[in-house]
Scaffold this active site. Structure first.
Site, mmCIF file in Angstrom:
data_model
loop_
_atom_site.group_PDB
_atom_site.id
_atom_site.type_symbol
_atom_site.label_atom_id
_atom_site.label_comp_id
_atom_site.label_asym_id
_atom_site.label_seq_id
_atom_site.Cartn_x
_atom_site.Cartn_y
_atom_site.Cartn_z
ATOM 1 N N ASP A 1 56.528 95.386 3.409
ATOM 2 C CA ASP A 1 55.538 96.406 3.931
ATOM 3 C C ASP A 1 57.011 97.110 4.620
ATOM 4 O OD1 ASP A 1 54.190 97.861 6.445
ATOM 5 O OD2 ASP A 1 55.634 97.070 7.344
ATOM 6 N N THR B 1 53.140 103.179 5.961
ATOM 7 C CA THR B 1 54.556 103.111 5.859
ATOM 8 C C THR B 1 55.783 103.733 4.720
ATOM 9 O OG1 THR B 1 54.734 101.439 5.760
ATOM 10 C CG2 THR B 1 54.890 102.408 7.892
ATOM 11 N N THR B 2 55.036 102.668 3.268
ATOM 12 C CA THR B 2 55.432 103.393 2.617
ATOM 13 C C THR B 2 55.583 104.568 1.448
ATOM 14 O OG1 THR B 2 55.455 100.773 1.870
ATOM 15 C CG2 THR B 2 56.026 101.889 0.346
ATOM 16 N N ASP C 1 48.326 95.786 10.810
ATOM 17 C CA ASP C 1 48.399 97.192 9.806
ATOM 18 C C ASP C 1 46.712 97.979 10.249
ATOM 19 O OD1 ASP C 1 51.488 97.882 9.259
ATOM 20 O OD2 ASP C 1 50.341 97.342 6.891
HETATM 21 P P1 ADP Z 1 51.908 101.631 2.288
HETATM 22 O O1 ADP Z 1 52.407 101.278 3.230
HETATM 23 O O2 ADP Z 1 51.930 103.210 1.738
HETATM 24 O O3 ADP Z 1 50.551 101.337 2.784
HETATM 25 P P2 ADP Z 1 51.000 99.866 0.614
HETATM 26 O O4 ADP Z 1 51.952 98.767 -0.445
HETATM 27 O O5 ADP Z 1 49.945 98.959 1.346
HETATM 28 O O6 ADP Z 1 51.722 100.804 1.528
HETATM 29 O O7 ADP Z 1 50.141 100.851 -0.587
HETATM 30 C C1 ADP Z 1 49.020 100.984 -0.639
HETATM 31 C C2 ADP Z 1 48.846 102.369 -1.217
HETATM 32 O O8 ADP Z 1 47.808 101.162 -2.106
HETATM 33 C C3 ADP Z 1 47.626 102.692 -0.907
HETATM 34 O O9 ADP Z 1 47.771 103.869 -1.810
HETATM 35 C C4 ADP Z 1 45.579 102.279 -1.163
HETATM 36 O O10 ADP Z 1 44.772 103.040 -1.937
HETATM 37 C C5 ADP Z 1 46.767 101.734 -2.606
HETATM 38 N N1 ADP Z 1 45.876 100.209 -2.868
HETATM 39 C C6 ADP Z 1 45.255 99.434 -2.049
HETATM 40 N N2 ADP Z 1 44.499 98.596 -2.369
HETATM 41 C C7 ADP Z 1 44.287 99.035 -3.619
HETATM 42 C C8 ADP Z 1 43.120 98.190 -5.341
HETATM 43 N N3 ADP Z 1 42.521 97.358 -5.221
HETATM 44 N N4 ADP Z 1 43.761 99.323 -5.695
HETATM 45 C C9 ADP Z 1 44.774 100.788 -6.207
HETATM 46 N N5 ADP Z 1 44.536 101.102 -5.008
HETATM 47 C C10 ADP Z 1 44.934 100.080 -3.828
HETATM 48 MG MG MG Z 2 49.771 99.672 3.812
#
Ligand code: ADP
Ligand code: MG
Length: 542
Positions: free
Chosen positions: A64, A97-98, A392
């Site tokens: 996270d 957040t990322t 989240d």
């Molecule tokens: P954040 O902290 O920004 O939420 P995450 O590590 O949760 O970062 O990643 C979020 C990103 O991953 C988003 O752009 C989301 O659309 C993408 N994402 C989540 N699940 C999948 C999946 N199964 N396939 C492709 N992209 C995904």
């Molecule tokens: Mg996320």
């Protein structure tokens, strides 16, 4: 040259460090990009985890962005600004957040290229501002609608949100999240009232994530005050008190003169009568459970136990509020006023030992407007990360319900918005056009990073995605798990629009703020730390 600088620094204390103009900008951009790079590899379902070890040797393992940035110690002021984006995103929505931090870093990387080409920071800032407004419009324009009853879609939003965290049980936890949010949402005049404060997330290690459950009521980390009270009460009638069940000790300057044993006995008798009187008032309401925010003294405990009433003391105010929402009880602040209308209901109230510690379960409430998600998991690290995933997802699901909009994830929405921004840039023209195009390129960092994490060639993937989007397949994104591209809406990888809007907004804002700085002056050091707070690279700048 040296003389001129001396003149410029004339008003500064001797030895004070100062960096100006391009150098200041370069250093700040460098720091911001370094922070963004530190979390970039965690993005998406195949993102890697980070392990952070603090000075005490405590370990945090997380995927996270906000958690990682909060845990690592960052000294540089610009680094702190980047951490703040993550914190804001975390507290406003929870998820994304990322994304916010990575986008900010990339906006600055693009800005650096423009600076290299001799474009003035104010033109870049202008262009970024125009681009942000348009980008938000575009995100809204490509959104799909969602309602509070679309449980399947809400579930998919929860699963997408939990991506990369607690993966093995995300389906179970995602369902708990959707059930919890649906349970507490109140439809009021067609408007949805939803306050996630009334979803309590309680965690206890032991058992497995699959044993996590939704409690239709509240779980509190307390025990029953006396062993002589029942451990379980069915058909509970609950009284919530925010006054103490004890006799206040006399004010410090009042003295009670007791001159004979008789008088002492009288005094004690009177105290006993007062306590008995308090407990009688409680008994008269028909309550069989008393939950008190303050203390309950031994004598009161004794009388309550004699009447078979269960009591719990020193419960946090926030828990008392949740208990009121869950059981329908009215919190009493004066014993004089209590009657049966104050009582709340629950099927059972019980004390249970969970991995060696007592907890109170107030459960089986009828249509409770406050609930608890109890997270179980093998180790402390597992429950901690699961808790972050749940928090989240709670934020995402309620954000989707509140704003009623979602977009396709996996970089699909970023590709589409970037393409639309490029068209818009042409209309704007001039130097701003270049900045808006830079903004579009910066957004593509999301699909690019997702492609990399899947072991795909990011350039090929971007070309392939753009071709799809040109043919109006606007939901095409990176299918990370299958290492290909596909329709993310059909694949159920969907996210609330609000997450994107907040992330882009704050990422853009901080990048502009950093671009505006052209002078770094070290403070006097009298306040705190002094030169220790100096950004790296400042040592040789005078
Ligand atoms: P954040 O902290 O920004 O939420 P995450 O590590 O949760 O970062 O990643 C979020 C990103 O991953 C988003 O752009 C989301 O659309 C993408 N994402 C989540 N699940 C999948 C999946 N199964 N396939 C492709 N992209 C995904
Ligand atoms: Mg996320």
């Amino acid at each position: 040259m040296a003389e001129m600088q001396n003149q410029q620094n004339a008003f500064l204390e001797e030895g004070a460090k100062r960096i100006r103009g391009k150098d200041a900008q370069r250093i700040n951009i460098l720091v911001a990009r370094a922070v963004a790079n530190a979390v970039r590899s965690t993005l998406g379902p195949k993102g890697m985890d980070k392990m952070i070890v603090d000075e005490m040797g405590d370990v945090t393992i997380s995927n996270d962005g906000a958690t990682i940035l909060k845990e690592i110690s960052i000294e540089h002021p610009v680094g702190k600004m980047m951490v703040d984006i993550a914190k804001t995103q975390d507290s406003e929505i929870g998820d994304g957040t990322t994304t916010a931090v990575v986008v900010a870093g990339e906006l600055l990387a693009e800005a650096e290229k423009l600076l290299d080409n001799g474009i003035h920071p104010s033109s870049i800032i202008n262009g970024y501002r125009l681009a942000t407004t348009k980008a938000l419009e575009f995100y809204n324009a490509i959104s799909y609608k969602i309602g509070p009853k679309d449980s399947k879609k809400l579930y998919n939003i929860a699963v997408t949100s939990m991506t990369g965290k607690a993966a093995e049980s995300s389906s179970k936890l995602a369902q708990l999240v959707v059930d919890a949010v649906s349970q507490i949402a109140i439809e009021d005049d067609k408007k949805i009232v939803l306050d996630n404060d009334y979803i309590k997330v309680e965690k206890k290690e032991g058992a497995s994530l699959d044993h996590s459950e939704l409690i239709r009521g509240i779980v509190i980390d307390k025990e029953i005050v006396s062993n002589n009270m029942p451990k379980k009460i069915s058909n509970a009638k609950i009284l919530l008190l925010d006054v103490a069940l004890e006799i206040k000790s006399p004010e410090t300057d009042t003295k009670i003169q007791i001159t004979s044993p008789d008088q002492l006995q009288q005094f004690l008798d009177q105290e006993e009568r007062m306590i008995q009187d308090m407990v009688d008032k409680i008994i008269a309401t028909g309550a069989n459970v008393v939950i008190c925010q303050k203390g309950i003294d031994d004598l009161a405990q004794h009388f309550l136990a004699e009447s078979g009433i269960m009591a719990i003391r020193r419960v946090k105010k926030s828990d008392i509020d949740k208990l009121a929402k869950a059981t329908g009880a009215k919190v009493a602040s004066r014993l004089k006023e209590i009657n049966k209308n104050y009582l709340g209901n629950a099927e059972t109230v019980r004390e249970t030992k969970i991995s060696g510690e007592e907890m109170i379960f107030v459960e089986g409430c009828k249509d409770p407007k406050a609930v608890t998600i109890l997270i179980r998991g093998g180790t402390q690290h597992v429950v901690d990360e699961a808790e972050r995933a749940v928090v989240d997802a709670l934020g995402s699901v309620s954000s989707a319900i509140k704003s009623g909009k979602y977009v396709a994830g996996g970089g699909a929405c970023e590709i589409e918005v970037a393409m639309r921004l490029r068209d818009y840039a042409k209309d704007v023209g001039g130097r701003e056009q270049l900045a808006i195009e830079g903004f579009a390129t910066a957004l593509e960092i999301i699909p690019r990073t997702l492609a990399e994490s899947a072991g795909l060639n990011p350039l090929d993937i971007l070309v392939a995605l753009k071709n799809k989007h040109k043919k109006n397949e606007i939901a095409y994104g990176v299918d990370v798990l299958n290492a290909t591209i596909s329709d993310m809406e059909k694949l159920n990888v969907i996210e609330p629009t609000e997450i994107k809007i907040q992330a882009i907004n704050s990422g853009s804002e901080v990048s502009q703020m950093i671009l505006r700085i052209d002078d770094i002056i070290a403070g006097s050091g009298r306040s705190k730390g002094g030169m220790h707070n100096m950004p790296p690279g400042m040592g040789d700048a005078d």
